[in-house]
Design a protein around this motif. Structure first.
Motif, PDB file in Angstrom:
ATOM      1  N   ILE A  37       0.850  -1.186   0.000  1.00  0.00           N
ATOM      2  CA  ILE A  37       0.000   0.000   0.000  1.00  0.00           C
ATOM      3  C   ILE A  37       0.890   1.242   0.000  1.00  0.00           C
ATOM      4  CG2 ILE A  37      -1.910   1.192   1.122  1.00  0.00           C
ATOM      5  CD1 ILE A  37      -2.508  -1.735   0.321  1.00  0.00           C
ATOM      6  N   GLY A  38       0.710   2.107  -0.980  1.00  0.00           N
ATOM      7  CA  GLY A  38       1.419   3.371  -1.006  1.00  0.00           C
ATOM      8  C   GLY A  38       0.610   4.439  -0.288  1.00  0.00           C
ATOM      9  N   ILE A  39       1.265   5.200   0.567  1.00  0.00           N
ATOM     10  CA  ILE A  39       0.609   6.300   1.284  1.00  0.00           C
ATOM     11  C   ILE A  39       1.290   7.585   0.856  1.00  0.00           C
ATOM     12  CG2 ILE A  39       0.042   7.268   3.530  1.00  0.00           C
ATOM     13  CD1 ILE A  39       0.111   4.431   4.649  1.00  0.00           C
ATOM     14  N   VAL A  40       0.541   8.479   0.212  1.00  0.00           N
ATOM     15  CA  VAL A  40       1.114   9.688  -0.356  1.00  0.00           C
ATOM     16  C   VAL A  40       0.388  10.920   0.157  1.00  0.00           C
ATOM     17  CG1 VAL A  40       1.794   8.439  -2.443  1.00  0.00           C
ATOM     18  CG2 VAL A  40      -0.362   9.714  -2.413  1.00  0.00           C
ATOM     19  N   GLY A  41       1.036  12.062  -0.002  1.00  0.00           N
ATOM     20  CA  GLY A  41       0.491  13.338   0.428  1.00  0.00           C
ATOM     21  C   GLY A  41       1.639  14.287   0.681  1.00  0.00           C
ATOM     22  N   GLU A  42       1.349  15.556   0.677  1.00  0.00           N
ATOM     23  CA  GLU A  42       2.407  16.539   0.868  1.00  0.00           C
ATOM     24  C   GLU A  42       2.863  16.548   2.327  1.00  0.00           C
ATOM     25  OE1 GLU A  42      -0.987  20.049   1.076  1.00  0.00           O
ATOM     26  OE2 GLU A  42       0.374  19.887  -0.624  1.00  0.00           O
ATOM     27  N   VAL A 100       5.587   5.028  -6.285  1.00  0.00           N
ATOM     28  CA  VAL A 100       4.381   4.398  -5.751  1.00  0.00           C
ATOM     29  C   VAL A 100       3.636   3.647  -6.853  1.00  0.00           C
ATOM     30  CG1 VAL A 100       2.093   4.904  -4.796  1.00  0.00           C
ATOM     31  CG2 VAL A 100       4.123   5.981  -3.819  1.00  0.00           C
ATOM     32  N   GLU A 101       3.575   4.247  -8.031  1.00  0.00           N
ATOM     33  CA  GLU A 101       2.873   3.611  -9.153  1.00  0.00           C
ATOM     34  C   GLU A 101       3.515   2.280  -9.532  1.00  0.00           C
ATOM     35  OE1 GLU A 101       1.166   4.805 -13.579  1.00  0.00           O
ATOM     36  OE2 GLU A 101       2.895   5.873 -12.766  1.00  0.00           O
ATOM     37  N   GLU A 102       4.835   2.215  -9.458  1.00  0.00           N
ATOM     38  CA  GLU A 102       5.538   0.999  -9.865  1.00  0.00           C
ATOM     39  C   GLU A 102       5.573  -0.059  -8.769  1.00  0.00           C
ATOM     40  OE1 GLU A 102       6.281   0.399 -12.756  1.00  0.00           O
ATOM     41  OE2 GLU A 102       6.653   2.269 -13.802  1.00  0.00           O
ATOM     42  N   LEU A 103       5.684   0.375  -7.513  1.00  0.00           N
ATOM     43  CA  LEU A 103       5.956  -0.559  -6.427  1.00  0.00           C
ATOM     44  C   LEU A 103       4.692  -1.075  -5.744  1.00  0.00           C
ATOM     45  CD1 LEU A 103       8.433  -1.756  -4.854  1.00  0.00           C
ATOM     46  CD2 LEU A 103       8.165   0.150  -3.260  1.00  0.00           C
ATOM     47  N   PRO A 131      -7.230   0.735  -5.821  1.00  0.00           N
ATOM     48  CA  PRO A 131      -6.191   0.109  -6.644  1.00  0.00           C
ATOM     49  C   PRO A 131      -5.404   1.162  -7.415  1.00  0.00           C
ATOM     50  CG  PRO A 131      -8.270  -1.070  -6.862  1.00  0.00           C
ATOM     51  CD  PRO A 131      -8.576   0.186  -6.101  1.00  0.00           C
ATOM     52  N   ILE A 132      -4.116   0.941  -7.537  1.00  0.00           N
ATOM     53  CA  ILE A 132      -3.237   1.951  -8.111  1.00  0.00           C
ATOM     54  C   ILE A 132      -3.657   2.329  -9.523  1.00  0.00           C
ATOM     55  CG2 ILE A 132      -1.456   0.436  -9.112  1.00  0.00           C
ATOM     56  CD1 ILE A 132      -0.504   3.283  -6.870  1.00  0.00           C
ATOM     57  N   VAL A 141      12.293  -0.216 -10.658  1.00  0.00           N
ATOM     58  CA  VAL A 141      11.817  -0.982  -9.508  1.00  0.00           C
ATOM     59  C   VAL A 141      10.531  -1.734  -9.819  1.00  0.00           C
ATOM     60  CG1 VAL A 141      12.825   0.691  -7.958  1.00  0.00           C
ATOM     61  CG2 VAL A 141      10.406   0.846  -8.508  1.00  0.00           C
ATOM     62  N   ALA A 142      10.130  -1.789 -11.073  1.00  0.00           N
ATOM     63  CA  ALA A 142       8.847  -2.396 -11.422  1.00  0.00           C
ATOM     64  C   ALA A 142       8.782  -3.867 -11.071  1.00  0.00           C
ATOM     65  CB  ALA A 142       8.570  -2.222 -12.913  1.00  0.00           C
ATOM     66  N   VAL A 143       9.938  -4.533 -10.862  1.00  0.00           N
ATOM     67  CA  VAL A 143      10.049  -5.940 -10.474  1.00  0.00           C
ATOM     68  C   VAL A 143       9.065  -6.816 -11.223  1.00  0.00           C
ATOM     69  CG1 VAL A 143      11.112  -5.560  -8.237  1.00  0.00           C
ATOM     70  CG2 VAL A 143       8.645  -5.522  -8.383  1.00  0.00           C
ATOM     71  N   GLY A 144       9.004  -6.603 -12.525  1.00  0.00           N
ATOM     72  CA  GLY A 144       8.231  -7.491 -13.372  1.00  0.00           C
ATOM     73  C   GLY A 144       6.770  -7.165 -13.484  1.00  0.00           C
ATOM     74  N   ARG A 145       6.289  -6.164 -12.736  1.00  0.00           N
ATOM     75  CA  ARG A 145       4.872  -5.821 -12.805  1.00  0.00           C
ATOM     76  C   ARG A 145       4.653  -4.859 -13.966  1.00  0.00           C
ATOM     77  NH1 ARG A 145       2.909  -4.952  -6.586  1.00  0.00           N
ATOM     78  NH2 ARG A 145       3.868  -6.819  -5.737  1.00  0.00           N
ATOM     79  N   LYS A 146       3.739  -5.180 -14.840  1.00  0.00           N
ATOM     80  CA  LYS A 146       3.424  -4.326 -15.986  1.00  0.00           C
ATOM     81  C   LYS A 146       2.066  -3.686 -15.757  1.00  0.00           C
ATOM     82  CE  LYS A 146       7.181  -5.441 -18.160  1.00  0.00           C
ATOM     83  NZ  LYS A 146       8.275  -4.483 -18.312  1.00  0.00           N
TER      84      LYS A 146
END
Length: 282
Positions: A39-44, A212-215, A232-233, A272-277
């Motif tokens: 889970i990516g947690i983003v914000g300023e 975040v989008e990639e991981l 979901p991303i 860092v995409a580690v194979g995820r497309k």
């Protein structure tokens, strides 16, 4: 595998400070984290990301609401149970140098993580060497001190310290923000590999939406201590529903790598995409 979410947060509020000087930093946060998800947690800055991370690992107290880990309500758990749970949820800080005792060798620090009451480097040396090897550090690191390592190496040590206790959850709090671009990419590749190898559940706090989008599998957007969007991303990045999320994603023309705090080279972080497309947003 149990159908129970590994981590469930309900109506969480957190205050920082004391008495009349206390400030409510998180307001009514709801979050469910399933096993094996990132889970990516983003914000300023000031949005409450780090406060949420530190509350999950027990560094901040809950004002109201609940944090339930693997079916255990942490606020009411007996101390013995709580100690066991805390070992299963490991925190990697933004600045590993300040979290490493300069008077202790790396081996002593990891031995203490394994057994806080009776840390024995001799007894745990093989396990420590294995943990360091998993983050590409040699056995000579065991007997060296934190100041003898670069920033990227110290971050690897912090990751090894988290992994050496075989956790279920890793909470990574802005762990690449102080590193140069190439070192960021190395650490993120390492984190992605270790997550997959160990079947870890991960909360990844970051300013960098490209990473975040990639991981990550899902994203949570915080603003002023409240979740304004989550999902979901692919869905959130392709069709953001909240104006704040939309402004974040539209801040860089052409969908280039977005970083709220500093520029990042897209080509580096996307290794860092580690194979995820995933489909790229347009």
């Amino acid at each position: 595998m149990s159908d129970t979410p590994l981590l469930s947060i309900s109506d969480l509020a957190v205050d920082l400070g004391h008495g009349i000087r206390s400030t409510r930093v998180l307001h009514g946060v709801d979050l469910v984290v399933d096993r094996g998800r990132t889970i990516g947690i983003v914000g300023e800055s000031g949005s409450g990301k780090s406060t949420l991370a530190k509350t999950i690992v027990g560094l901040h107290r809950v004002a109201t609401g609940s944090v339930v880990f693997d079916g255990i309500e942490l606020a009411s758990a007996p101390r013995a149970v709580l100690g066991s749970v805390r070992r299963r949820v490991q925190y990697i800080p933004q600045d590993p140098f300040s979290s490493l005792d300069p008077r202790r060798t790396i081996g002593q620090t990891l031995a203490e993580a394994i057994d806080p009451r009776g840390a024995s480097l001799r007894r745990h040396r093989a396990r420590i060497v294995e943990a360091l090897a998993s983050v590409a550090l040699g056995p000579d690191a065991v007997d060296r001190y934190p100041h003898e390592f670069s920033g990227g190496q110290r971050q690897r040590i912090a990751i090894a310290r988290a992994l050496v206790v075989d956790p279920d959850v890793i909470v990574a709090d802005e762990i690449t923000s102080a590193l140069d671009v190439s070192t960021q990419a190395e650490i993120l590749q390492l984190l992605g590999r270790l997550r997959d190898d160990h079947g870890l559940t991960m909360l990844f706090i970051s300013h960098n939406l490209a990473v975040v989008e990639e991981l990550c599998d899902e994203v949570v957007v915080l603003l002023h201590g409240r979740i304004v969007e989550q999902g979901p991303i692919e869905e959130v990045f392709a069709d953001p529903r909240d104006d704040y999320t939309r402004r974040l994603l539209e801040s860089v023309p052409g969908g280039a790598a977005f970083d709220i705090s500093a520029p990042v080279v897209t080509a580096a972080v996307r290794t860092v995409a580690v194979g995820r497309k995933r489909p790229r947003r347009r």
